[in-house]
Design a protein around this motif. Structure first.
Motif, PDB file in Angstrom:
ATOM      1  N   PHE A 146       0.824  -1.201   0.000  1.00 47.53           N
ATOM      2  CA  PHE A 146       0.000   0.000   0.000  1.00 47.53           C
ATOM      3  C   PHE A 146       0.862   1.257   0.000  1.00 47.53           C
ATOM      4  O   PHE A 146       0.602   2.202  -0.759  1.00 47.53           O
ATOM      5  CB  PHE A 146      -0.916  -0.025   1.234  1.00 47.53           C
ATOM      6  N   SER A 147       1.910   1.274   0.841  1.00 50.45           N
ATOM      7  CA  SER A 147       2.726   2.487   0.926  1.00 50.45           C
ATOM      8  C   SER A 147       3.591   2.650  -0.321  1.00 50.45           C
ATOM      9  O   SER A 147       3.751   3.742  -0.842  1.00 50.45           O
ATOM     10  CB  SER A 147       3.602   2.458   2.184  1.00 50.45           C
ATOM     11  N   GLY A 148       4.120   1.549  -0.826  1.00 48.21           N
ATOM     12  CA  GLY A 148       4.977   1.652  -1.995  1.00 48.21           C
ATOM     13  C   GLY A 148       4.219   2.079  -3.241  1.00 48.21           C
ATOM     14  O   GLY A 148       4.764   2.741  -4.117  1.00 48.21           O
ATOM     15  N   TYR A 149       2.948   1.693  -3.287  1.00 45.64           N
ATOM     16  CA  TYR A 149       2.152   1.975  -4.477  1.00 45.64           C
ATOM     17  C   TYR A 149       2.038   3.461  -4.741  1.00 45.64           C
ATOM     18  O   TYR A 149       1.942   3.890  -5.889  1.00 45.64           O
ATOM     19  CB  TYR A 149       0.769   1.354  -4.282  1.00 45.64           C
ATOM     20  N   ALA A 191       2.242  15.612   2.328  1.00 48.99           N
ATOM     21  CA  ALA A 191       2.540  15.026   3.637  1.00 48.99           C
ATOM     22  C   ALA A 191       2.372  13.508   3.583  1.00 48.99           C
ATOM     23  O   ALA A 191       3.121  12.760   4.218  1.00 48.99           O
ATOM     24  CB  ALA A 191       1.619  15.620   4.692  1.00 48.99           C
ATOM     25  N   THR A 192       1.383  13.070   2.825  1.00 44.38           N
ATOM     26  CA  THR A 192       1.161  11.630   2.710  1.00 44.38           C
ATOM     27  C   THR A 192       2.348  10.955   2.045  1.00 44.38           C
ATOM     28  O   THR A 192       2.801   9.898   2.482  1.00 44.38           O
ATOM     29  CB  THR A 192      -0.095  11.349   1.860  1.00 44.38           C
ATOM     30  N   LEU A 193       2.843  11.587   0.998  1.00 40.43           N
ATOM     31  CA  LEU A 193       3.973  11.001   0.268  1.00 40.43           C
ATOM     32  C   LEU A 193       5.182  10.860   1.182  1.00 40.43           C
ATOM     33  O   LEU A 193       5.821   9.808   1.225  1.00 40.43           O
ATOM     34  CB  LEU A 193       4.318  11.869  -0.942  1.00 40.43           C
ATOM     35  N   THR A 194       5.469  11.910   1.934  1.00 43.32           N
ATOM     36  CA  THR A 194       6.617  11.858   2.847  1.00 43.32           C
ATOM     37  C   THR A 194       6.427  10.747   3.855  1.00 43.32           C
ATOM     38  O   THR A 194       7.339   9.963   4.139  1.00 43.32           O
ATOM     39  CB  THR A 194       6.741  13.197   3.600  1.00 43.32           C
ATOM     40  N   ARG A 195       5.222  10.670   4.392  1.00 42.95           N
ATOM     41  CA  ARG A 195       4.939   9.698   5.424  1.00 42.95           C
ATOM     42  C   ARG A 195       5.017   8.270   4.885  1.00 42.95           C
ATOM     43  O   ARG A 195       5.621   7.386   5.501  1.00 42.95           O
ATOM     44  CB  ARG A 195       3.528   9.977   5.930  1.00 42.95           C
ATOM     45  N   PHE A 196       4.395   8.054   3.720  1.00 42.70           N
ATOM     46  CA  PHE A 196       4.417   6.712   3.135  1.00 42.70           C
ATOM     47  C   PHE A 196       5.836   6.299   2.802  1.00 42.70           C
ATOM     48  O   PHE A 196       6.188   5.129   2.918  1.00 42.70           O
ATOM     49  CB  PHE A 196       3.535   6.673   1.868  1.00 42.70           C
ATOM     50  N   PHE A 197       6.636   7.268   2.389  1.00 41.51           N
ATOM     51  CA  PHE A 197       8.027   6.969   2.100  1.00 41.51           C
ATOM     52  C   PHE A 197       8.734   6.507   3.369  1.00 41.51           C
ATOM     53  O   PHE A 197       9.465   5.509   3.368  1.00 41.51           O
ATOM     54  CB  PHE A 197       8.703   8.205   1.515  1.00 41.51           C
ATOM     55  N   ALA A 198       8.456   7.208   4.484  1.00 41.46           N
ATOM     56  CA  ALA A 198       9.076   6.822   5.756  1.00 41.46           C
ATOM     57  C   ALA A 198       8.636   5.418   6.162  1.00 41.46           C
ATOM     58  O   ALA A 198       9.448   4.582   6.575  1.00 41.46           O
ATOM     59  CB  ALA A 198       8.718   7.825   6.841  1.00 41.46           C
ATOM     60  N   PHE A 199       7.315   5.148   6.013  1.00 42.11           N
ATOM     61  CA  PHE A 199       6.829   3.810   6.349  1.00 42.11           C
ATOM     62  C   PHE A 199       7.553   2.770   5.499  1.00 42.11           C
ATOM     63  O   PHE A 199       8.071   1.770   6.003  1.00 42.11           O
ATOM     64  CB  PHE A 199       5.317   3.677   6.043  1.00 42.11           C
TER      65      PHE A 199
END
Lengths: 364, 149, 425
Positions: A146-149, A191-199
């Motif tokens: 989900f995060s990588g997508y 913000a979502t992109l940054t966060r998903f990248f961190a996850f």
């Protein structure tokens, strides 16, 4: 003829190995590994799937680190950096397509591995914790997916993430806060992109490494499980090193061949840069591993009795998930008898449900 | 183990070497792309935010030239010795490439006679929107065009 | 208590008095007929500037007594005769002092232009059937030209003209054809305006003028088209056709110049089919096999050739892009080639093959270069597939090697271990 693994200590080669052994004790590990055996029976082939999952995860880590050398996790540059990888970096197209295809194969392998454990009843006491860590790992793999997508920041991934976080938000009580936590705000955005990248790159990997380590340790501790009803003493066993491992290498080579073929003949598409102000592409839907649940939610009428349909659906999924996680505990009866038929039935039902609804989700 | 004649032994050795070589080659075929990947490509930038537009001395005052900016053309105009301007050269009417007109100090689109002033604003003709302006920096003799942030 | 009440009443009556518009008050209470305007003027641009009935029609709007409100002494003009309408409107609109008060940048020469137009001349001669101000601008609900609902908004001008000019009955006495609007709707200009929203696209008024409406004369046709199509006009003026087409009014067409080849209202997308083939315009004058016909054929061949070459490059590059190959630089170069094609079509109007040679050659060079780039990209894609095949073969060899090794170490059955075995730990 004996193998070359136990050379006489007088061989000069061993002086270096002795030096190492004195300081690290590696020979102890080797001896332990030497004892690892694999039981041989009709279902032995299923034992490969844990290794395949692990191998694919390894591929993801390697290709992921390589992609990390060029990817830029900001809304302005993410898409262009992926395009850069696909078109300008030497073999970038290969690394990226392998990463995308391997992600899907990884999740598929994880599911196959889980179902093979269900049908061979390998979750039985004393392996309940192995099951629990495994389920947690499956969840982590879905989280990776989900995060990588979202990271390529194209139209499909942007809107799929919007839909996905909207579903998360509709969970009662905790939903909105969870969605806010995931999105890093009220909407899917920078913000979502940054966060998903961190996850995707740090948080999930750290947790996964820990859990994989625990999962593998437990497997070594308990040894390979045998099908119920057959005592291990009745079975022939094969040494893991080198025999089973060499066979596993063959399988891994095969997986590599499949991956390479997919990457070269069906390259993963780049898509178009995400435009939050455009309307969602028609027929937007999540990736296949979320499709069954997504389609089920779509089918549920908006109101069932006085309950909100989607809420009921999510509740249903929650109960199903909880039941599945607790499988080893209800699969054993009070007197320790095995409810094998029940479990097998549940397994078949789940496979049928997932397969049917995934296909329906595609066709509709 | 059965006894094998020597020629069989030789054959086995040859096959062993061939197979070992195959394994080594297969591993090499995995490492080769990875090594090439790690090596940065010639153009090290992903999205085009900045482009080298040549030498300052190559462009005389009151003249302009077209420079490739990403995959679209850009117009670099040297207004005077010290003043430089740059715009996206894509006309906002029907996407023809515009040019600098030194006789009128304006930017002209030959397709339908649209004109823009040196601020990119439409002066006359059909273009509906102004030209996107880009930043120009002159570092010594190097002229660099970059996107406005 | 009484003082505030009296003041309040006084205030009310004063405000009512100042807002009193007896015209509106009486006429909106009437039956049909003179009631109409009172609802229409809600949308009128004059009302929004604070003007009202009496400002145009005269009279005293403060009086409730009709004989006072509509008395000639108070300047009441009533409903003007059709032939007097333009002068009626011009009483303000041609007066800069008045217009300056409301819309300082508005033109004040509309009446002057109107008097030079066909409509104006005929009206002066007593023909009340021609267009006057209110026929185009409407009356009582006159909207600004910028207003999207105005009948003279650029998008609506053609329809407005067509109200009369497409009416066979109306046009019969003047012997004017009525097919212009239908033809115009098949044109590229109409398409540009309605489909692409390009308000700069011409409609009737752009070429014929609006207030001074008159068909462009044969001499001025090229100048009219040339207001937008500058370079075409410049080349045409230098060409042999200019002298030949001036002063010529071929049957069925309203003028010379550009119209001879491109038609006046139904201007379609030009193509090489105009040069050669069964519908060729050139063959209307030039016999087949003559030198000019050959020139036309040559130019058509060049243009078609370049178009084909560019399309080929585009196709190859698009295919390479689909395979994930980097071809953006070639695609940008291809845009140059497309511009060369545009320039070649432009050069056509000089009727001189030499003019066309340059852009054709430049364009063909671009097409050749980009085709080579596209083919190189496709070769790279093939290289990748071969690379894959090679690694799959190598993987196959590696698998064979491992199986061979396994067979070797397992022939003495040392893979199996019997007995109760659990974990090594």
């Amino acid at each position: 003829m004996t193998e070359k693994t136990h050379l006489p200590a007088t061989q000069p080669k061993n002086k270096a190995l002795d030096w190492l052994d004195e300081r690290t004790g590696w020979r102890m590990v080797r001896d332990l590994a030497d004892h690892k055996v694999v039981p041989m029976h009709a279902g032995t082939a299923w034992y490969y799937f844990g290794g395949i999952t692990l191998f694919l995860f390894g591929i993801q880590v390697i290709t992921g680190v390589l992609l990390l050398l060029y990817y830029r996790p900001s809304v302005a540059e993410a898409f262009d950096s992926v395009r850069f990888i696909m078109t300008r970096v030497q073999f970038g197209w290969l690394i990226r397509s392998i990463h995308s295809w391997s992600a899907n194969l990884l999740i598929l392998a994880a599911f196959v591995h889980m179902f093979s454990v269900v049908f061979t009843h390998a979750y039985r006491r004393p392996r309940e914790l192995t099951w629990l860590t495994g389920i947690a790992l499956l969840g982590l793999m879905l989280g990776f997916g989900f995060s990588g997508y979202l990271l390529p920041w194209n139209q499909i991934s942007y809107f799929a993430t919007k839909v996905g976080t909207d579903v998360a938000a509709s969970v009662p009580i905790a939903g909105p806060s969870v969605a806010r936590f995931l999105r890093g705000g009220e909407d899917v955005g920078a913000a979502t992109l940054t966060r998903f990248f961190a996850f995707h790159v740090m948080i999930l990997p750290l947790i996964t490494f820990g859990l994989v380590g625990l999962h593998l340790l437990l497997v070594q501790f308990h040894g390979m499980s045998t099908p119920s009803g057959i005592s291990p003493s009745q079975l022939a066993h094969m040494k893991f090193f080198p025999n089973f491992f060499l066979r596993e290498l063959v399988v891994w080579y095969g997986v590599l061949a499949v991956l390479g073929t997919l990457a070269a003949i069906f390259p993963w598409e780049l898509g178009q840069k995400a435009d939050p102000f455009a309307s969602a592409p028609a027929g937007i839907r999540p990736e296949w591993y979320f499709l069954a649940q997504f389609y089920t939610l779509k089918l549920i009428p908006s109101h069932v009795w006085f309950f909100e349909g989607e809420l009921l659906g999510l509740l249903g999924f929650g109960l199903l998930a909880a039941g599945w996680v607790a499988l080893p505990f209800w699969a054993a009866g009070r007197n320790g008898e095995h409810r094998d038929r029940l479990v097998a039935g549940a397994g078949v039902f789940l496979i049928c449900y997932l397969a049917t609804f995934t296909i329906l989700g595609y066709v509709k | 183990m059965e006894n094998r004649p020597d020629s069989g032994q030789d054959r086995r050795t040859v096959i062993s070497w061939l197979l070992g070589g195959g394994v080594a080659a297969s591993l090499a075929s995995f490492f080769y792309p990875v090594i090439r990947f790690i090596n940065p490509p010639a153009v090290a930038e992903a999205s085009i935010n900045e482009v080298d537009a040549g030498k300052a001395q190559d462009l005389k005052p009151n003249s302009g030239k077209i420079v490739k900016f990403g995959n679209k053309p850009a117009l670099l105009v040297r207004v005077s010795d010290t003043e430089w301007k740059a715009f996206s050269a894509v006309c906002t009417h029907l996407n023809c490439t515009v040019q600098y007109r030194d006789s009128r100090h304006d930017i002209w689109c030959a397709c339908h006679n649209g004109t823009y002033d040196l601020n990119g604003r439409v002066q006359s003709g059909p273009p509906p929107r102004p030209l996107e302006e880009l930043d120009v920096k002159v570092r010594g003799d190097a002229v660099v065009i970059s996107r406005r942030t | 208590m009484r003082a505030p009440a009296i003041l309040f009443l006084l205030y009310c009556s004063l405000s009512i008095a100042s807002a009193r518009d007896s015209c509106m008050t009486c006429h909106s209470a009437m039956e049909e007929g003179t009631k109409g305007p009172t609802t229409l003027i809600k949308n009128d641009v004059h009302i929004s500037h604070g003007l009202s009935c009496a400002d145009c029609h005269g009279g005293d709007r403060a009086s409730d007594d009709p004989s006072v409100a509509m008395s000639k002494a108070k300047g009441f003009k009533g409903k003007p005769a059709r032939t007097a309408i333009p002068k009626f409107c011009a009483s303000c609109h041609a007066n800069p002092d008045i217009m300056r008060k409301f819309a300082p940048s508005e033109r004040v020469d509309q009446y002057e232009l109107y008097q030079t137009s066909v409509h104006g001349k005929r009206l002066a001669a007593g023909d009340a059937n021609v267009a006057t101000c209110i026929d185009c601008h409407s009356v009582h609900d006159i909207r600004a030209v910028k207003d999207a609902l105005s009948p003279v908004h650029p998008l609506h001008v053609a329809e407005t003209c067509a109200r009369c000019h497409s009416d066979k009955v109306k046009m019969a006495p003047y012997k004017i054809p009525t097919n212009q609007f239908d033809e115009y709707r098949t044109s590229v200009h109409w398409e540009a305006m309605t489909k692409r929203g390009d308000l700069s696209a011409p409609s009737c008024a752009s070429c014929h003028g609006n207030h001074g409406a008159k068909p462009p004369q044969v001499e001025s046709v090229a100048a009219v088209c040339g207001t937008c199509h500058v370079t075409f006009q410049a080349l045409y003026e230098k060409s042999v056709h200019k002298a030949i087409f001036s002063g010529r009014a071929p049957s069925g067409l309203g003028g010379g110049g550009c119209i001879v080849c491109h038609s006046n209202h139904g201007i379609h997308q030009p193509s090489t089919a105009m040069l050669v083939g069964p519908n060729a315009v050139c063959s209307e004058c030039h016999e087949a096999g003559s030198a000019p016909a050959q020139t036309a054929a040559q130019m058509a061949a060049w243009i078609d050739g370049l178009d084909r070459a560019l399309k080929q490059s585009e196709t190859v590059l698009a295919r390479a892009e689909e395979y994930g190959m980097e071809v953006s630089e070639a695609q940008v170069r291809l845009l140059d080639g497309r511009e060369d094609l545009v320039k070649a079509r432009l050069a056509l109007h000089a009727i001189d093959p030499g003019e066309m040679r340059k852009p054709i050659d430049a364009g063909m060079a671009v097409a050749k270069e980009t085709l080579a780039d596209g083919q190189a990209a496709l070769r790279e894609k093939d290289f990748r597939r071969w690379g894959l095949a090679v690694s799959v073969i190598l993987i196959g060899i590696a698998i064979l090697a491992i199986r061979f090794l396994l067979r070797r170490i397992e022939t003495n059955g040392n893979s199996e271990v019997r007995g109760p075995q659990q974990g090594p730990l």
